[in-house]
Write an enzyme that holds these catalytic residues in place. Structure first.
Site, short mmCIF file in Angstrom:
data_model
loop_
_atom_site.label_atom_id
_atom_site.label_comp_id
_atom_site.label_asym_id
_atom_site.label_seq_id
_atom_site.Cartn_x
_atom_site.Cartn_y
_atom_site.Cartn_z
N ASP A 167 20.86 76.03 64.70
CA ASP A 167 20.61 76.00 66.33
C ASP A 167 19.18 75.83 66.67
OD1 ASP A 167 21.12 76.58 69.12
OD2 ASP A 167 22.98 76.67 68.30
N ASP A 189 13.50 78.00 59.03
CA ASP A 189 12.84 76.94 60.07
C ASP A 189 12.70 75.58 59.51
OD1 ASP A 189 11.99 75.53 62.12
OD2 ASP A 189 10.77 77.31 62.96
N ASP A 192 9.92 73.63 61.88
CA ASP A 192 8.43 73.89 61.55
C ASP A 192 7.96 73.98 60.08
OD1 ASP A 192 7.58 73.93 64.19
OD2 ASP A 192 7.80 75.71 64.54
N ASP A 194 8.94 76.59 58.04
CA ASP A 194 8.48 77.85 57.45
C ASP A 194 9.68 78.79 57.42
OD1 ASP A 194 9.00 78.92 60.11
OD2 ASP A 194 7.05 78.18 60.89
N THR A 196 10.56 81.33 59.66
CA THR A 196 10.57 82.29 60.90
C THR A 196 11.17 81.25 62.02
OG1 THR A 196 8.32 83.06 60.40
CG2 THR A 196 8.90 83.32 62.52
N GLN A 198 12.25 81.47 64.77
CA GLN A 198 12.04 82.09 66.30
C GLN A 198 12.10 80.95 67.32
OE1 GLN A 198 11.60 85.18 67.25
NE2 GLN A 198 11.57 84.77 69.38
N HIS A 207 19.46 79.13 73.69
CA HIS A 207 20.46 78.68 73.20
C HIS A 207 21.03 79.19 71.77
CE1 HIS A 207 23.55 75.95 71.71
NE2 HIS A 207 23.93 75.35 72.84
N ALA A 299 32.48 67.93 65.57
CA ALA A 299 33.72 68.34 66.10
C ALA A 299 34.85 67.11 66.00
CB ALA A 299 33.60 68.86 67.65
N SER A 358 29.57 75.24 73.94
CA SER A 358 28.53 75.91 72.83
C SER A 358 28.85 77.53 72.68
CB SER A 358 26.87 75.76 73.14
OG SER A 358 26.54 74.55 72.63
#
Length: 417
Positions: A167, A189, A192, A194, A196, A198, A207, A299, A358
C-alpha cells in the site's frame, strides 16, 4: 544455461493507482523504480532451473523477481523496438494506474489530519492511545459480520499469521500496531528504495495505515508486514507491485492485501498472482469505487487469469447489506463486506472513519488470518463464498450474481472447524 527467452512485454513504469481511482495522475520518477513510461519494459524470461542472474544481466536491466525453480524471471530493461512512445501497440503506457479507490479527483487530505474530503466519506481525526481491537465505533459492522461469533471459533485471533499490506506504507510508530508488526528487517519501501515504509503526507496519506488497522481489528494477534509501493499521491509502478509481491512471499506472508487496482491487467503481476496461488497464498483485492461494472485489476482477474481459490475480489455494502453506491461490481466479484464509515487507524497516532472498497477488503483479509491462525489451510475461499449472505435490495438473480455474497465471519469460522 538459459533456454531461449520466451517473453512478453508491458511497460514497467505504467502508473498504478489504488483500486478504482478515476484521477489521471502524471507518472513520477524516483531513485528506486524505472524511469520514463516511454523507454522501459517488463520482460518475462524463461529460465532453466540452474540459471544464474549473470546470464540475464545486461546494462540497464533490473531484476524484479528471480524464480528459476518456477522457470521464469521478471526484469525491467530498456524498451525494445516496436513500442510507441505512448506504450504498447495501442498506447497502453498510461493505462495501468493503481491508487486507493478513495483517491478521487477532488479528494484531498485537509490539514494533514482533520478530514478526508471528497471521495466517499469524511474522517474526524482523534488521538488514539491504545490498541484498536474491535473498536466500539464499528459495533454495527461487527454485528453485521458477527465478529463476536467468529472469535468464539478462532481463539488464537490470527496469532502466527503474517499478512502483507502492500500500500502507501503505514504509520510505523502508531500505537495500534504495537506488537503487531513484522521485524523491522522485513519492512520494505519500494518507492524510496529503503527499509522504512512510513506513510508520507499527500492525497493518499493514511490509506495504508487505515487498511492495516482494519485487519488488526478483525485478527488482533496477526502480524502485519508493511510494504510501500505507492507514492504520496497514491500512484505507483507495476514494477514496485511485482517486487512487493515477491518480497511478501519470500518473507512468509500467508495473506496479501491489495487495496489497489488498475484499468489494465499486467502480465507481470499475473505471474506473481499465479505464483502466490501455487504456494497457497491468498491475495485479497478491492473491486474499485467507480460504482459501475468495471471491476479494477487485479480484483477483476479472479477466476479468469488466476483461480478465485487464491485471488479474492471484494466490494462494499452499507450497514443494511445494500451495495454501496460507490462499490464496483460484476460477475468476477466474490464477496462484499462493510466498507462505509469504518473506524480505523490514522497517521500521527490517530483514528477516524474511512469509506471505500479498500476498507472492505481488509475485513476479508482479517477473516482469512483468523482461519489460518487456527490451522485451517484448505477450502478457505470456498467456505468464504458459500457461507456469505445474499445482499439485500437485489430484485433479480442476474444482479445478485454480480455482487457475490456478504462476508459472514461466524458462519465461515464455524464451517472451517
Amino acid at each position: 544455461m538459459t533456454r531461449s527467452p520466451l517473453r512478453w512485454t508491458a511497460l514497467a513504469a505504467l502508473t498504478l493507482l489504488l483500486a478504482g481511482c478515476s484521477t489521471s495522475l502524471p507518472p513520477t520518477t524516483d531513485a528506486s523504480t524505472p524511469t520514463s513510461a516511454g523507454n522501459t519494459e517488463v520482460v518475462r524470461i524463461a529460465l532453466a532451473a540452474d540459471a544464474t542472474q549473470d546470464q540475464v544481466a545486461t546494462p540497464g536491466t533490473q531484476i524484479l523477481a528471480w524464480h528459476p525453480e518456477e522457470g521464469f524471471a521478471l526484469v525491467v530493461r530498456p524498451q525494445s523496438s516496436g513500442l510507441s512512445a505512448q506504450g504498447g501497440p495501442k498506447g497502453e503506457a498510461n493505462a495501468n494506474r493503481f491508487a486507493p479507490p478513495e483517491v478521487q479527483g477532488s479528494s484531498v487530505w485537509a490539514g494533514g489530519r482533520t478530514a478526508w474530503s471528497g471521495g466517499n466519506g469524511s474522517a474526524s481525526w482523534q488521538k488514539l492511545t491504545g490498541n484498536l481491537k474491535a473498536a466500539s465505533e464499528n459495533q454495527v459492522s461487527w454485528k453485521q459480520i458477527d465478529l463476536a461469533g467468529a472469535w468464539s471459533h478462532a481463539r488464537k485471533l490470527g496469532e502466527g499469521i503474517k499478512v502483507a499490506v502492500i500500500d502507501t506504507g503505514i504509520d510505523l510508530k502508531h500505537p495500534a500496531f504495537l506488537g503487531n508488526l513484522a521485524p523491522a528487517s522485513e519492512w520494505k519501501d519500494f518507492v524510496d528504495g529503503d527499509s522504512t515504509p512510513q506513510e508520507i503526507k499527500g492525497t493518499a496519506y493514511g490509506h495504508g495505515t487505515g487498511v492495516a488497522g482494519v485487519i488488526l481489528q478483525i485478527a488482533p494477534k496477526a502480524t502485519v508486514l508493511p510494504i510501500r509501493v505507492l507514492r504520496p499521491d497514491g500512484s505507483g509502478d507495476v514494477s514496485t507491485v511485482v517486487q512487493a509481491m515477491d518480497w511478501a512471499m519470500k518473507k512468509g506472508a500467508r495473506v496479501i492485501n491489495l487495496s489497489l487496482g488498475s484499468d489494465t491487467p499486467s502480465p507481470a503481476l499475473n505471474d506473481m498472482l499465479a505464483l502466490a496461488a501455487s504456494r497457497q497464498i491468498v491475495v485479497v483485492a478491492s473491486s474499485g469505487n467507480s460504482g459501475n461494472e468495471k471491476i479494477t485489476y487485479p480484483a477483476g482477474n479472479a477466476g479468469i487469469f488466476v483461480p478465485s481459490d487464491y485471488l479474492v475480489s471484494v466490494g462494499s455494502v452499507n450497514a443494511r447489506d445494500v451495495k454501496s453506491s460507490f462499490s464496483t461490481y460484476g460477475y468476477s466479484l466474490n464477496l462484499t463486506a462493510p466498507g462505509e464509515r469504518i473506524y480505523t487507524a490514522m497517521p500521527d497516532n490517530g483514528a477516524g472513519y474511512w469509506s471505500g472498497t479498500s476498507f472492505a477488503a481488509p475485513m476479508v483479509t482479517g477473516a482469512l488470518a483468523l482461519a489460518l491462525g487456527e490451522g485451517k489451510t484448505t477450502m478457505l475461499t470456498t467456505l468464504l463464498y458459500a457461507d456469505g449472505k445474499d445482499i439485500d435490495g437485489v430484485n433479480s438473480y442476474a444482479l445478485q450474481s454480480k455482487l457475490g455474497t456478504r462476508l459472514d465471519l461466524a458462519a465461515f469460522l464455524e464451517d472451517a472447524f
